[in-house]
Design an enzyme around this catalytic site. Structure first.
Site, PDB file in Angstrom:
ATOM      1  N   HIS A 127       1.568 -13.313 -36.068  1.00  0.00           N
ATOM      2  CA  HIS A 127       1.625 -12.248 -36.981  1.00  0.00           C
ATOM      3  C   HIS A 127       2.996 -10.671 -36.257  1.00  0.00           C
ATOM      4  CE1 HIS A 127       0.403 -10.169 -41.037  1.00  0.00           C
ATOM      5  NE2 HIS A 127       0.246  -8.868 -40.085  1.00  0.00           N
ATOM      6  N   HIS A 160       8.304  -6.843 -41.720  1.00  0.00           N
ATOM      7  CA  HIS A 160       7.073  -6.711 -42.571  1.00  0.00           C
ATOM      8  C   HIS A 160       6.674  -7.378 -43.471  1.00  0.00           C
ATOM      9  CE1 HIS A 160       2.548  -7.474 -42.653  1.00  0.00           C
ATOM     10  NE2 HIS A 160       2.350  -6.656 -41.922  1.00  0.00           N
ATOM     11  N   CYS A 206      -2.095  -8.187 -46.153  1.00  0.00           N
ATOM     12  CA  CYS A 206      -0.710  -8.524 -45.410  1.00  0.00           C
ATOM     13  C   CYS A 206      -1.471 -10.056 -45.053  1.00  0.00           C
ATOM     14  CB  CYS A 206      -0.791  -7.941 -44.121  1.00  0.00           C
ATOM     15  SG  CYS A 206      -0.712  -6.400 -44.323  1.00  0.00           S
TER      16      CYS A 206
END
Lengths: 84, 351, 395
Positions: free
Chosen positions: C291, C324, C158
């Site tokens: 995030h 995401h 990520c």
């Protein structure tokens, strides 16, 4: 086979616990943190283990947290929900 | 003037030849060959394809059971290579530092784990996908496991660029060191064989996939699949004499644009794949002496790190020259050139 | 310790995701507070996903092999960024141009159909493998524009997109290339979706970053790319600068392969590094693009760390608009952060309603004006890598 015995067996096999045998796990053994020392990834793997071997689904970790306290609590949880 | 050279302080090699320096030197002296086979299905029935395979049993002495139980084989191969490099450099394990970077270059990544996870999506009608297998299937899984086992809190990178993985990742490792982001980089190329790879070799190359590897037979397909890890512990070239010598230049170029210095031994990453042969042949024409070490470890995308490590070890043992140029090409004509000056007398301050 | 380094100019931005097919469209959607949620069914349950709609997918996206889609997303975002930068073909030809793209799906051999046949002994055709070998996202961008500089596909999970931008800036600063196209690209993939479902970290509702009742993430897809360029190259063609990349931090938790370290130790180190490289103090930062995935663990870490290190600095997650996007997230959020600096405002942290008593951090509840000097974007990766980028606006 008795739920507790089967549970100990699949935990050792499916979580790849090489240093311990099913017979060495006590019924009141704490599963997470101390005791067997399982962690968060084992917890979600245990959800799969319980579903696969006992047909019992755990939808999220809020439900799972209490059940996973020990072999006893998990066996009770499974016993109450296992399909006939 | 900024010194952009890197020192090689330690080397760790794991492959079909075995593990560590003694096994490698043995292979250098006797010439390498595949040490195993992989069973593959073919239209004419199952057969065995030669392969260079790693024995990972030694990882048990390096990693506690609690960490080992969920580590995939890809990470275990990486742990073996990394540990050997650290031991070679005289470093303690775990390292427990945040000023050491970790760089992993891999062509195919944790492909075996991807397929293992797919197994759990397919078996039993996909009702029981395994989160542990999924966690291991990401390309960065080896870096994650290594950072945990070695307690490395510094920057971390996993590069997936097929044959150019090593060169591309070395560019970043060098930048980290030059900018003071880290004091050392544990750099490793890791690749793993899996059944699907064996199947691909069989289907792409048929009977030719059994080798032996003939790197300079430009017109023939002779690649043999390999796996392993080649780790280098890199530091800025400084006042200390480096254990193995230096990496002087790291260049991404095109094969038609580069001339190899004639006073350097050209170490070609040619591994028997005809799709790259033309690029290697062209580079060879301008070079003096040339060698290919791929018969020692097999065909794998991260091979350039193996070449650097083997050339450095050979020079250290008096089995090879000090001025070396390691070259790896990909199918698009990109060419990674690593110019090295090995040997303890490689120390010479810049300026 | 990392030295204060020259900031690297950014001359172009490109982005496509569920929020829109271009940077202006994405910005419009975010500041309108619009959530474009789609639904995918997996084994009888419906899950929200943030997928590209038909107006946003690049031309040719659905043609050819699926494994090349991540690369096509990267190419589309790169195209917008290069056009924004005014770097036409002739200018690219005369420069060394590198490509650095972060991805997760783009490097994975996830072809389920091929593997099913292989497993069953049906000996499938290897055409899918040929396609896979040509589907490396950074290589696809290089080939699309005829670029011959260094290529790097980063698979740091990520944090890949952020890491790609940080490394590309290093290359430009070091003179390895004159221009670098950097960011991330990832597509929605059923295999990856199954993986995240198995981890029990997804939400069956649209995600709620930092909310007390958040249950997990929603997956998304897209690409976000910036063009980094040397000062010499910019001077030679008299081009405008959109922003500067001032700081980059990268550090590891070294804690667990799937859970973030609860005290945010790795993230803290990455923040320190980025600030040190930029020569800044925490109170120089005007806002943070978090995030903020909506998982209990991630948001708890950031929700504790941000108020401690950056008291009074507004922060918010934009994943309520994009989902995401894994390897693309750092790239998409870099573009959003720069756009926020240009507009001198940040969008609402959509999906948030109730404060979580476990941490003091409270994200922005509405579009919020900011000074536009420095914006920070962080990415916390599966497996423990943390990446932080600090951008400087052009006031």
């Amino acid at each position: 086979m008795d739920i507790r015995r089967r549970l100990k067996q699949v935990i050792v096999e499916d979580l790849n616990l090489e240093e311990i045998t099913p017979e060495q796990i006590r019924d009141d053994e704490v599963l997470f943190g101390e005791g067997i020392g399982l962690d968060s990834l084992d917890a979600v793997e245990l959800v799969v283990v319980v579903k696969r071997h006992f047909g019992v689904e755990i939808k999220d970790m809020t439900e799972g947290r209490e059940a996973f306290a020990s072999i006893d609590s998990l066996a009770r949880f499974i016993g109450e929900r296992m399909p006939a | 003037m900024t010194d952009s050279r890197l020192s090689i302080a330690g080397i760790g090699l794991v492959g079909g030849f075995g593990q560590g320096k003694p096994s490698l030197l043995d292979a250098l002296r006797t010439g390498g060959k595949p040490n195993g086979t992989v069973s593959v299905a073919s239209p004419s029935g199952p057969h065995e394809l030669s392969a260079y395979q790693v024995d990972i049993s030694g990882v048990r002495r390096l990693v506690a059971p609690a960490a080992l139980r969920r580590m995939n084989r890809f990470a275990k191969i990486a742990v073996l290579g990394a540990s050997l490099a650290l031991e070679d450099a005289g470093w303690d394990k775990p390292v427990k530092r945040s000023d050491v970077g970790l760089v992993i270059a891999s062509g195919f990544g944790a492909s075996k784990s991807t397929f293992d996870f797919l197994d759990t999506m397919i078996e039993e009608d996909g009702h029981f996908p395994s989160p542990t297998l999924f966690s291991n299937s990401v390309h960065s899984s080896a870096a994650s496991h290594l950072s945990i086992v070695l307690e490395l809190g510094g920057p971390c990178l996993t590069v997936s660029q097929f044959e150019m993985s090593t060169l591309s990742a070395l560019l970043t490792a060098r930048q980290w060191l030059l900018e003071g982001r880290v004091e050392a980089v544990l750099f490793g190329a890791v690749d793993e064989i899996c059944p699907v790879l064996g199947y691909c070799y069989e289907r792409f190359f048929g009977a030719e996939a059994s080798g032996p590897i003939e790197p300079f037979a430009w017109d023939r397909q002779t690649a043999v699949m390999g796996e392993g890890a080649a780790f280098l512990l890199l530091e800025r070239a400084g006042d200390d004499r480096p254990a193995y010598g230096r990496i002087d230049q790291i260049t991404w170029t095109r094969s038609r644009h580069h001339d190899i210095p004639r006073d350097s031994l050209l170490v070609l990453g040619a591994d028997g794949q005809t799709c790259y042969a033309e690029h290697y042949r062209r580079l060879s024409e301008s070079a003096g002496d040339r060698v290919a070490y791929t018969p020692l470890y097999g065909s794998l995308p991260g091979g350039q790190a193996f070449d650097i490590a083997i050339a450095a070890t050979a020079a250290e043992q008096g089995l090879g020259p000090h001025q070396v140029c390691c070259v790896k090409c990909d199918a698009w004509g990109n060419c990674g050139v690593v110019q090295c000056h090995f040997g303890r007398e490689a120390h010479s301050p810049v300026g | 310790m990392i030295r204060v380094n020259r900031a690297v100019p950014i001359t172009g931005l490109g982005c496509l995701c569920a929020a829109g097919g271009s940077v202006p469209q994405v910005a419009e959607t975010l500041f309108a507070g619009q959530r474009r949620v789609a639904w995918r069914e997996v084994r009888g349950d419906r899950y929200p996903v943030f997928q590209l709609d038909s107006r946003s997918v690049p031309e040719g996206y659905y043609e050819g092999p699926e494994c090349k889609r991540c690369g096509r997303l990267a190419v589309a975002a790169a195209r917008e960024a290069l056009a924004h930068a005014g770097l036409v073909a002739e200018l690219l030809e005369s420069r060394r141009v590198g490509v650095c793209i972060g991805t997760t799906v783009g490097s994975a051999m996830n072809n389920e159909g091929f593997y099913r046949d292989f497993r069953a002994g049906r000996m499938p055709d290897i055409e899918p493998i040929r396609h896979y070998l040509q589907a490396n996202p950074a290589s696809m961008v290089a080939q699309a524009f005829g670029l011959t500089g260094p290529c790097q596909t980063i698979t740091n999970a990520c944090s890949s997109g952020s890491v790609a931008i940080g490394h590309a800036a290093d290359w430009v600063r070091a003179g390895v290339c004159d221009v670098a196209i950097a960011g991330g690209a990832d597509m929605l993939c059923s295999v990856i979706h199954a993986g995240f479902l198995s981890l029990l970290i997804t939400d069956t509702s649209p995600c709620r970053p930092f909310d007390r009742d958040r249950k997990g993430l929603n997956l998304g897809e897209g690409a976000g790319v910036v063009v980094l360029e040397s000062e010499q190259s910019i001077r030679d063609r008299d081009a405008p600068t959109q922003a500067l990349l001032s700081g980059y931090g990268n550090a590891s938790d070294a804690y667990h392969i799937s859970a973030p370290e609860p005290n945010g130790t790795g993230l803290r180190r990455a923040l320190d590094q980025a600030l040190a490289q930029a020569g800044l103090k925490p109170n120089d930062i005007d806002f943070i693009n978090a995030h903020g995935t909506g998982t209990p663990e991630n948001d708890r870490v950031e929700g504790r760390l941000f108020p401690e290190i950056f008291p009074d600095v507004p922060f918010g997650s934009t994943k309520g608009f994009t989902g995401h996007t894994l390897g693309a997230a750092g790239g998409i959020e870099a573009v959003i952060t720069i756009r926020c600096l240009q507009e001198k405002r940040i969008p609402v942290n959509v999906g948030y309603q109730e404060p979580d008593p476990e941490f003091p951090g409270r994200p922005v509840l509405e579009n919020t004006p900011i000074a536009g000097r420095y914006g920070l974007s962080d990415s916390v990766a599966f497996g423990g890598n943390n990446a932080v980028l600090i951008f400087q606006g052009q006031l």
